[in-house]
Design a protein around this motif. Structure first.
Motif, short mmCIF file in Angstrom:
data_model
loop_
_atom_site.label_atom_id
_atom_site.label_comp_id
_atom_site.label_asym_id
_atom_site.label_seq_id
_atom_site.Cartn_x
_atom_site.Cartn_y
_atom_site.Cartn_z
N SER A 182 0.82 -1.21 0.00
CA SER A 182 0.00 0.00 0.00
C SER A 182 0.86 1.26 0.00
CB SER A 182 -0.92 0.01 1.23
OG SER A 182 -0.15 0.14 2.43
N ASP A 183 0.29 2.32 -0.54
CA ASP A 183 0.97 3.62 -0.53
C ASP A 183 1.12 4.15 0.89
OD1 ASP A 183 1.10 3.56 -3.28
OD2 ASP A 183 -0.74 4.73 -3.57
N GLU A 184 0.13 3.87 1.73
CA GLU A 184 0.19 4.36 3.11
C GLU A 184 1.38 3.74 3.85
OE1 GLU A 184 -2.84 5.11 6.88
OE2 GLU A 184 -3.51 4.12 5.05
N ARG A 185 1.61 2.45 3.65
CA ARG A 185 2.76 1.81 4.30
C ARG A 185 4.06 2.34 3.72
NH1 ARG A 185 5.99 -2.84 3.40
NH2 ARG A 185 6.91 -3.61 5.35
N ALA A 186 4.09 2.59 2.42
CA ALA A 186 5.30 3.12 1.79
C ALA A 186 5.67 4.47 2.40
CB ALA A 186 5.09 3.25 0.29
N LYS A 187 4.68 5.32 2.65
CA LYS A 187 4.94 6.63 3.27
C LYS A 187 5.47 6.45 4.70
CE LYS A 187 1.40 9.04 0.58
NZ LYS A 187 0.10 9.77 0.63
N LEU A 188 4.87 5.50 5.44
CA LEU A 188 5.31 5.25 6.81
C LEU A 188 6.74 4.72 6.83
CD1 LEU A 188 2.03 3.76 8.27
CD2 LEU A 188 3.17 5.82 9.11
N LEU A 189 7.08 3.84 5.89
CA LEU A 189 8.44 3.30 5.83
C LEU A 189 9.45 4.40 5.52
CD1 LEU A 189 8.00 -0.11 3.96
CD2 LEU A 189 8.65 0.24 6.35
N LYS A 190 9.07 5.31 4.65
CA LYS A 190 9.98 6.41 4.33
C LYS A 190 10.27 7.24 5.57
CE LYS A 190 10.52 10.28 1.10
NZ LYS A 190 9.90 11.03 -0.02
N GLU A 191 9.23 7.51 6.37
CA GLU A 191 9.43 8.23 7.62
C GLU A 191 10.24 7.40 8.62
OE1 GLU A 191 6.82 9.62 11.48
OE2 GLU A 191 5.80 9.33 9.55
N GLY A 192 9.95 6.07 8.64
CA GLY A 192 10.61 5.20 9.61
C GLY A 192 12.11 5.09 9.42
N ARG A 193 12.59 5.42 8.22
CA ARG A 193 14.04 5.36 7.97
C ARG A 193 14.81 6.29 8.90
NH1 ARG A 193 15.90 0.95 5.23
NH2 ARG A 193 14.62 0.51 3.39
N ASN A 194 14.11 7.26 9.48
CA ASN A 194 14.76 8.13 10.46
C ASN A 194 15.04 7.40 11.77
OD1 ASN A 194 14.63 10.46 8.77
ND2 ASN A 194 12.47 10.71 9.31
N TYR A 195 14.36 6.28 12.02
CA TYR A 195 14.44 5.61 13.30
C TYR A 195 15.11 4.24 13.22
CZ TYR A 195 10.65 8.99 13.46
OH TYR A 195 9.90 10.13 13.31
N PHE A 196 15.16 3.63 12.02
CA PHE A 196 15.85 2.34 11.87
C PHE A 196 16.70 2.36 10.61
CE2 PHE A 196 11.58 1.77 10.06
CZ PHE A 196 11.88 1.34 8.78
N THR A 197 17.75 1.56 10.62
CA THR A 197 18.68 1.54 9.49
C THR A 197 18.34 0.49 8.46
OG1 THR A 197 20.17 0.05 10.71
CG2 THR A 197 20.55 2.43 10.92
N ALA A 198 17.68 -0.60 8.86
CA ALA A 198 17.33 -1.68 7.94
C ALA A 198 16.18 -2.49 8.52
CB ALA A 198 18.54 -2.59 7.69
#
Length: 323
Positions: A182-198
């Motif tokens: 989903s696009d919604e999860r893709a947006k959340l993952l993009k934000e989450g990159r600030n908090y996890f490396t992989a």
């Protein structure tokens, strides 16, 4: 291999969920190797059972195996044992890609009537609180998607593994993939990159589990989904046809609206399948449905042939009698 353990040493059981990509054409060899691993695990204190999940319909060729132990210390004793290391070295030629492992504490065991995704995260040092807040937003988004059945978050286990692991469940593989893509999860993952490396995602598939009793004993596998589907059709077709010819007319004679008659017919068909016909089909086709007994191509073809002949016979009988 990916792993997850549930509940700690203070009480309850511990579970390790192991995932491994297997080289193309090595599936049967991997199954035989996995049986040796299960027999070895059975000799360790606290062992409670094993479940094996073959690859799904995609081309990932990833197998998932669940080991259950009584306590976390018993689980780690097995994971760190020389016997397990020796077996991993023996099976290495069958593996595609490196192994991975996550150990979890707390939470419920994996339900076999759902599809589960296990997602491990390498969280940036000092961003743990931000990661937790981000995970709560992910959960709120998941809850809005069809088929969502629950989510759990597991903290790192000191001295065992450093990753955070999220597990979320959906009722079908289609609904799970709808969320994952989903696009919604893709947006959340993009934000989450600030908090996890992989992060890594692994799926634990299962289907029709309520109608198949294989896989309940330690080390026993469940039938592939395509065999389950063929067997369900074998029992479902005569059930629905007979009910339409009998109960369907009876409900009509009673003056029930069509939608109510259909509802009651569905209730009857599910009851007949669950408590009568599917147990008979399981026993009759056990030689083909049980993975440990259907290793050869001859057995595979015989089972498929039997089901196809039964389908043809049923279609012929109902074609003649209904006219």
């Amino acid at each position: 291999m990916g792993a997850s353990a549930s509940r700690d040493a203070s009480g309850g059981s511990a579970t390790v969920v192991v995932s491994q990509k297997v080289r193309a054409g090595c599936g049967h060899d991997y199954q035989r190797w996995q049986e040796k691993v299960t027999r070895a695990a059975e000799t360790f204190d606290g062992f409670e059972g094993t479940e094996v999940y073959p690859p799904g319909t995609d081309s990932s060729n990833e197998w998932v195996v669940v080991f259950r132990f009584g306590r976390l210390d018993q689980l780690t004793s097995w994971l760190d044992s020389e016997r397990r290391r020796s077996l991993l070295m023996e099976g290495e030629p069958l593996f595609e890609g490196p192994q991975a492992q996550e150990v979890l504490r707390g939470g419920a065991s994996v339900r076999q009537d759902t599809v589960t995704a296990v997602v491990s995260h390498d969280v940036r040092r000092g961003r743990e609180k931000d990661f937790l807040h981000w995970q709560s937003r992910v959960l709120k988004a998941q809850e809005k998607f069809p088929g969502f059945r629950g989510s759990e978050l597991f903290q790192p286990v000191d001295g065992v593994q450093d990753r955070w692991v999220a597990m979320f469940r959906f009722d079908t593989r289609g609904h799970l993939d709808e969320w994952l893509e989903s696009d919604e999860r893709a947006k959340l993952l993009k934000e989450g990159r600030n908090y996890f490396t992989a992060y890594d995602v692994r799926k634990v598939p299962s289907a029709f589990s309520g109608w198949f009793r294989f896989g309940e004993r330690a080390g026993e596998e469940v039938p592939p989904n395509w065999k389950q589907a063929m067997s369900v059709v074998l029992a479902l077709y005569p059930t629905v046809t007979v009910l339409n010819l009998t109960a369907g007319h009876a409900f009509g004679d009673l003056g029930l609206p069509g939608y109510l008659g259909l509802f009651f017919s569905n209730c009857l068909s599910v009851a007949i399948l669950t408590w009568f016909l599917m147990p008979l089909v399981n026993r009759a086709l056990a030689f083909w449905l049980t993975p440990s007994r259907s290793r050869t191509m001859r057995v595979q073809l015989t089972g498929v042939g039997v089901v196809l002949l039964c389908w043809a016979a049923l279609i012929t009988v109902f074609g003649l009698t209904t006219h």
